[in-house]
Design a protein around this motif. Structure first.
Motif, PDB file in Angstrom:
ATOM      1  N   HIS A  65       0.842  -1.184   0.000  1.00  0.00           N
ATOM      2  CA  HIS A  65       0.000   0.000   0.000  1.00  0.00           C
ATOM      3  C   HIS A  65       0.881   1.239   0.000  1.00  0.00           C
ATOM      4  CE1 HIS A  65       0.840  -0.463   4.295  1.00  0.00           C
ATOM      5  NE2 HIS A  65       0.604   0.838   4.396  1.00  0.00           N
ATOM      6  N   SER A  66       0.272   2.373  -0.317  1.00  0.00           N
ATOM      7  CA  SER A  66       1.002   3.626  -0.362  1.00  0.00           C
ATOM      8  C   SER A  66       0.048   4.754  -0.025  1.00  0.00           C
ATOM      9  CB  SER A  66       1.583   3.827  -1.769  1.00  0.00           C
ATOM     10  OG  SER A  66       2.235   5.072  -1.871  1.00  0.00           O
ATOM     11  N   GLY A  67       0.581   5.793   0.595  1.00  0.00           N
ATOM     12  CA  GLY A  67      -0.236   6.955   0.912  1.00  0.00           C
ATOM     13  C   GLY A  67      -1.013   6.781   2.199  1.00  0.00           C
ATOM     14  N   SER A  68      -1.904   7.735   2.445  1.00  0.00           N
ATOM     15  CA  SER A  68      -2.748   7.690   3.637  1.00  0.00           C
ATOM     16  C   SER A  68      -4.000   8.516   3.392  1.00  0.00           C
ATOM     17  CB  SER A  68      -1.989   8.236   4.848  1.00  0.00           C
ATOM     18  OG  SER A  68      -1.656   9.590   4.632  1.00  0.00           O
ATOM     19  N   GLY A  69      -4.967   8.360   4.268  1.00  0.00           N
ATOM     20  CA  GLY A  69      -6.215   9.103   4.162  1.00  0.00           C
ATOM     21  C   GLY A  69      -6.913   8.874   2.838  1.00  0.00           C
ATOM     22  N   SER A  70      -7.362   9.962   2.211  1.00  0.00           N
ATOM     23  CA  SER A  70      -8.079   9.832   0.943  1.00  0.00           C
ATOM     24  C   SER A  70      -7.150   9.456  -0.211  1.00  0.00           C
ATOM     25  CB  SER A  70      -8.818  11.129   0.616  1.00  0.00           C
ATOM     26  OG  SER A  70      -7.880  12.181   0.440  1.00  0.00           O
ATOM     27  N   GLY A  71      -5.826   9.549  -0.007  1.00  0.00           N
ATOM     28  CA  GLY A  71      -4.861   9.183  -1.041  1.00  0.00           C
ATOM     29  C   GLY A  71      -4.318   7.776  -0.888  1.00  0.00           C
ATOM     30  N   LEU A  72      -4.956   6.956  -0.043  1.00  0.00           N
ATOM     31  CA  LEU A  72      -4.489   5.594   0.210  1.00  0.00           C
ATOM     32  C   LEU A  72      -4.719   4.714  -1.016  1.00  0.00           C
ATOM     33  CD1 LEU A  72      -3.321   3.651   2.340  1.00  0.00           C
ATOM     34  CD2 LEU A  72      -5.650   3.205   3.086  1.00  0.00           C
ATOM     35  N   LEU A  73      -3.650   4.046  -1.464  1.00  0.00           N
ATOM     36  CA  LEU A  73      -3.712   3.147  -2.615  1.00  0.00           C
ATOM     37  C   LEU A  73      -3.209   1.774  -2.211  1.00  0.00           C
ATOM     38  CD1 LEU A  73      -2.152   5.465  -5.344  1.00  0.00           C
ATOM     39  CD2 LEU A  73      -4.561   4.897  -5.079  1.00  0.00           C
ATOM     40  N   PHE A  74      -3.769   0.742  -2.832  1.00  0.00           N
ATOM     41  CA  PHE A  74      -3.352  -0.630  -2.579  1.00  0.00           C
ATOM     42  C   PHE A  74      -2.893  -1.268  -3.879  1.00  0.00           C
ATOM     43  CE2 PHE A  74      -6.168   0.316   0.909  1.00  0.00           C
ATOM     44  CZ  PHE A  74      -5.508  -0.247   1.993  1.00  0.00           C
ATOM     45  N   GLY A 105      -0.521  -7.179  10.856  1.00  0.00           N
ATOM     46  CA  GLY A 105      -0.714  -7.087  12.297  1.00  0.00           C
ATOM     47  C   GLY A 105      -1.429  -5.833  12.744  1.00  0.00           C
ATOM     48  N   VAL A 106      -2.325  -5.306  11.899  1.00  0.00           N
ATOM     49  CA  VAL A 106      -3.096  -4.121  12.266  1.00  0.00           C
ATOM     50  C   VAL A 106      -4.581  -4.458  12.292  1.00  0.00           C
ATOM     51  CG1 VAL A 106      -1.389  -2.492  11.398  1.00  0.00           C
ATOM     52  CG2 VAL A 106      -3.196  -3.265   9.895  1.00  0.00           C
ATOM     53  N   ASP A 107      -5.328  -3.696  13.082  1.00  0.00           N
ATOM     54  CA  ASP A 107      -6.758  -3.945  13.251  1.00  0.00           C
ATOM     55  C   ASP A 107      -7.613  -3.249  12.207  1.00  0.00           C
ATOM     56  OD1 ASP A 107      -5.815  -5.174  15.476  1.00  0.00           O
ATOM     57  OD2 ASP A 107      -6.774  -3.858  16.914  1.00  0.00           O
ATOM     58  N   SER A 108      -7.154  -2.112  11.702  1.00  0.00           N
ATOM     59  CA  SER A 108      -7.978  -1.332  10.782  1.00  0.00           C
ATOM     60  C   SER A 108      -7.102  -0.617   9.765  1.00  0.00           C
ATOM     61  CB  SER A 108      -8.799  -0.300  11.558  1.00  0.00           C
ATOM     62  OG  SER A 108      -7.937   0.658  12.120  1.00  0.00           O
ATOM     63  N   ILE A 109      -7.758  -0.056   8.772  1.00  0.00           N
ATOM     64  CA  ILE A 109      -7.054   0.683   7.725  1.00  0.00           C
ATOM     65  C   ILE A 109      -6.368   1.904   8.320  1.00  0.00           C
ATOM     66  CG2 ILE A 109      -7.444   2.042   5.629  1.00  0.00           C
ATOM     67  CD1 ILE A 109      -9.715  -0.006   5.015  1.00  0.00           C
ATOM     68  N   ALA A 110      -6.995   2.522   9.316  1.00  0.00           N
ATOM     69  CA  ALA A 110      -6.409   3.712   9.957  1.00  0.00           C
ATOM     70  C   ALA A 110      -5.097   3.396  10.662  1.00  0.00           C
ATOM     71  CB  ALA A 110      -7.410   4.293  10.939  1.00  0.00           C
ATOM     72  N   SER A 111      -4.878   2.126  11.006  1.00  0.00           N
ATOM     73  CA  SER A 111      -3.658   1.723  11.710  1.00  0.00           C
ATOM     74  C   SER A 111      -2.508   1.347  10.788  1.00  0.00           C
ATOM     75  CB  SER A 111      -3.951   0.532  12.617  1.00  0.00           C
ATOM     76  OG  SER A 111      -4.992   0.822  13.522  1.00  0.00           O
ATOM     77  N   LEU A 112      -2.705   1.448   9.471  1.00  0.00           N
ATOM     78  CA  LEU A 112      -1.644   1.072   8.539  1.00  0.00           C
ATOM     79  C   LEU A 112      -0.437   1.985   8.698  1.00  0.00           C
ATOM     80  CD1 LEU A 112      -3.652   0.348   5.259  1.00  0.00           C
ATOM     81  CD2 LEU A 112      -2.297  -1.288   6.569  1.00  0.00           C
ATOM     82  N   PRO A 113       0.761   1.406   8.632  1.00  0.00           N
ATOM     83  CA  PRO A 113       1.983   2.230   8.762  1.00  0.00           C
ATOM     84  C   PRO A 113       2.191   3.122   7.548  1.00  0.00           C
ATOM     85  CG  PRO A 113       2.561  -0.082   8.360  1.00  0.00           C
ATOM     86  CD  PRO A 113       1.074  -0.003   8.482  1.00  0.00           C
TER      87      PRO A 113
END
Length: 113
Positions: A65-74, A105-113
């Motif tokens: 994945h790359s980015g965060s928030g509304s710019g999150l891409l998989f 090892g994360v619970d949600s999308i918001a927890s992605l590094p």
């Protein structure tokens, strides 16, 4: 230099115009199922009636994945062998996303590094 094709009625119903310029037409080369298994099924599924919003294309796995928030891409590896970068909106309903989050090892999308 245009050609009128005899299209199936369901394609005409979707608004596809039957006249194409010669430069847009190519000789049909059938799928080699040994090199690209199951690709023909995916191609046929995209023709005909419009797909429902809840259609899930076969995903092999999420690669990164790359980015965060509304710019999150998989980065998605599809069963057909194709790889594409997809926004969260396009993949949030896929079962493979839950497996990807679990592998990180994360619970949600918001927890992605």
């Amino acid at each position: 230099s245009s050609f009128k094709l005899d299209l199936p009625s369901d394609m005409k119903a979707r608004g596809l115009h039957p006249v194409f310029h010669a430069s847009l037409l190519r000789i049909h080369i059938p799928n080699d199922d040994r090199r690209f298994p199951n690709r023909q099924q995916l191609l046929n599924a995209s023709l005909g009636t419009a797909p429902a919003d809840n259609v899930e294309w076969p995903v092999q796995k999420f690669i990164s994945h790359s980015g965060s928030g509304s710019g999150l891409l998989f980065e998605v590896l599809w069963q057909s062998g194709d790889v594409s970068w997809e926004p969260l909106e396009n993949v949030k309903h896929l079962d493979a996303l839950a497996s990807y989050l679990e592998a990180l090892g994360v619970d949600s999308i918001a927890s992605l590094p």
